[in-house]
Design a protein around this motif. Structure first.
Motif, short mmCIF file in Angstrom:
data_model
loop_
_atom_site.label_atom_id
_atom_site.label_comp_id
_atom_site.label_asym_id
_atom_site.label_seq_id
_atom_site.Cartn_x
_atom_site.Cartn_y
_atom_site.Cartn_z
N GLU A 38 89.87 -6.02 35.18
CA GLU A 38 88.49 -5.55 34.99
C GLU A 38 88.27 -5.15 33.53
N LEU A 39 89.24 -4.47 32.94
CA LEU A 39 89.10 -4.09 31.53
C LEU A 39 89.06 -5.32 30.63
N SER A 40 89.82 -6.34 30.97
CA SER A 40 89.78 -7.58 30.21
C SER A 40 88.40 -8.23 30.30
N SER A 41 87.82 -8.19 31.48
CA SER A 41 86.47 -8.72 31.66
C SER A 41 85.45 -7.93 30.83
N ARG A 42 85.61 -6.63 30.81
CA ARG A 42 84.70 -5.79 30.02
C ARG A 42 84.85 -6.07 28.53
N LEU A 43 86.09 -6.19 28.07
CA LEU A 43 86.34 -6.52 26.66
C LEU A 43 85.66 -7.83 26.31
N GLY A 44 85.86 -8.83 27.14
CA GLY A 44 85.25 -10.14 26.90
C GLY A 44 83.74 -10.10 26.91
N GLY A 45 83.17 -9.32 27.83
CA GLY A 45 81.72 -9.20 27.90
C GLY A 45 81.11 -8.55 26.68
N VAL A 46 81.77 -7.53 26.17
CA VAL A 46 81.28 -6.83 24.97
C VAL A 46 81.37 -7.74 23.75
N THR A 47 82.52 -8.34 23.54
CA THR A 47 82.70 -9.15 22.33
C THR A 47 81.90 -10.46 22.40
N ALA A 48 81.66 -10.97 23.61
CA ALA A 48 80.89 -12.22 23.74
C ALA A 48 79.47 -12.07 23.24
N VAL A 49 78.92 -10.87 23.29
CA VAL A 49 77.56 -10.66 22.80
C VAL A 49 77.54 -10.09 21.38
N GLY A 50 78.68 -10.15 20.70
CA GLY A 50 78.76 -9.77 19.29
C GLY A 50 78.83 -8.28 19.03
N LEU A 51 79.23 -7.51 20.05
CA LEU A 51 79.34 -6.06 19.88
C LEU A 51 80.79 -5.66 19.66
N PRO A 52 81.01 -4.50 19.05
CA PRO A 52 82.38 -4.07 18.74
C PRO A 52 83.10 -3.44 19.91
N TYR A 53 84.38 -3.77 20.02
CA TYR A 53 85.33 -3.11 20.92
C TYR A 53 86.56 -2.87 20.06
N LEU A 54 86.82 -1.62 19.72
CA LEU A 54 87.80 -1.27 18.70
C LEU A 54 88.91 -0.38 19.25
N VAL A 55 90.05 -0.42 18.60
CA VAL A 55 91.12 0.53 18.87
C VAL A 55 91.51 1.20 17.56
N ALA A 56 92.03 2.42 17.69
CA ALA A 56 92.60 3.14 16.55
C ALA A 56 94.10 3.24 16.79
N GLU A 57 94.86 2.90 15.77
CA GLU A 57 96.32 2.98 15.85
C GLU A 57 96.82 4.05 14.90
N ILE A 58 97.83 4.76 15.36
CA ILE A 58 98.60 5.66 14.50
C ILE A 58 100.05 5.26 14.67
N ALA A 69 78.19 -1.26 24.29
CA ALA A 69 77.75 -2.24 25.28
C ALA A 69 76.22 -2.21 25.32
N PRO A 70 75.62 -3.29 25.76
CA PRO A 70 74.16 -3.29 25.86
C PRO A 70 73.66 -2.11 26.70
N TRP A 71 72.58 -1.50 26.24
CA TRP A 71 72.00 -0.34 26.94
C TRP A 71 71.40 -0.77 28.27
N LYS A 72 70.67 -1.83 28.27
CA LYS A 72 70.05 -2.40 29.47
C LYS A 72 70.09 -3.92 29.33
N THR A 73 69.88 -4.62 30.45
CA THR A 73 69.98 -6.08 30.41
C THR A 73 68.67 -6.79 30.06
N ARG A 74 67.56 -6.12 30.14
CA ARG A 74 66.28 -6.77 29.84
C ARG A 74 66.20 -7.07 28.35
N PRO A 75 65.62 -8.23 28.01
CA PRO A 75 65.64 -8.70 26.61
C PRO A 75 65.05 -7.73 25.59
#
Length: 163
Positions: A38-58, A69-75
């Motif tokens: 499910e998380l993989s699907s969410r990652l793909g959905g976010v990046t597919a629409v050109g939005l950021p999904y980021l991690v911070a590494e230490i 993620a998009p606020w709502k689905t309506r155009p």
């Protein structure tokens, strides 16, 4: 600290971080931790629409993640997103949330996003509220008793930032 785009290889740690908040807190209204698929699907959905999904590494270890993620689905809402920021419990207080949110805002501005909405549960949320307000988010409203988790009704506070 390094902030970079998330990959599927990061999802195990992302799942662990998120599961902590799902099980023990109210920062999310999910009641069961999502699967890695499910998380993989969410990652793909976010990046597919050109939005950021980021991690911070230490020190080469993922210590937090954030995405929009998009606020709502309506155009008509296509220039408005909702942000989410989660920091590993052992890594709080080290500036990770701020670095992630700053990077999210930069990525969103570059993608042409106009409004960023934060939906923050009004229970033990001082850190999240402070983080967002320090970066120019302003209060936009309150939704009363919209979630029920861990035996109690919870409000959310809506914050908004124009890019």
């Amino acid at each position: 600290m390094t902030v970079r785009p998330a990959t599927t290889a990061d999802l195990g740690t992302v799942a662990d971080i998120y599961a902590h908040y799902v099980r023990s807190g109210v920062a999310t209204f999910e009641v069961d931790p999502p699967t890695r698929d499910e998380l993989s699907s969410r990652l793909g959905g976010v990046t597919a629409v050109g939005l950021p999904y980021l991690v911070a590494e230490i020190d080469g270890q993922v210590a937090g993640y954030a995405y929009c993620a998009p606020w709502k689905t309506r155009p008509a809402y296509r220039f408005t997103v909702e942000d989410s920021v989660y920091v590993a419990p052992h890594a709080t207080g080290r500036g990770i949330g701020g670095a992630l949110l700053d990077a999210l805002l930069d990525h969103c501005a570059a993608a042409g996003i106009r409004q960023v909405i934060a939906v923050i549960v009004d229970a033990d949320a001082t850190g999240s509220l402070t983080l967002h307000r320090q970066r120019g988010f302003v209060d936009a409203g309150r939704l009363s008793a919209v979630g029920f988790k861990h035996g109690r009704w919870l409000d959310t506070i809506l914050l908004q930032r124009t890019l």
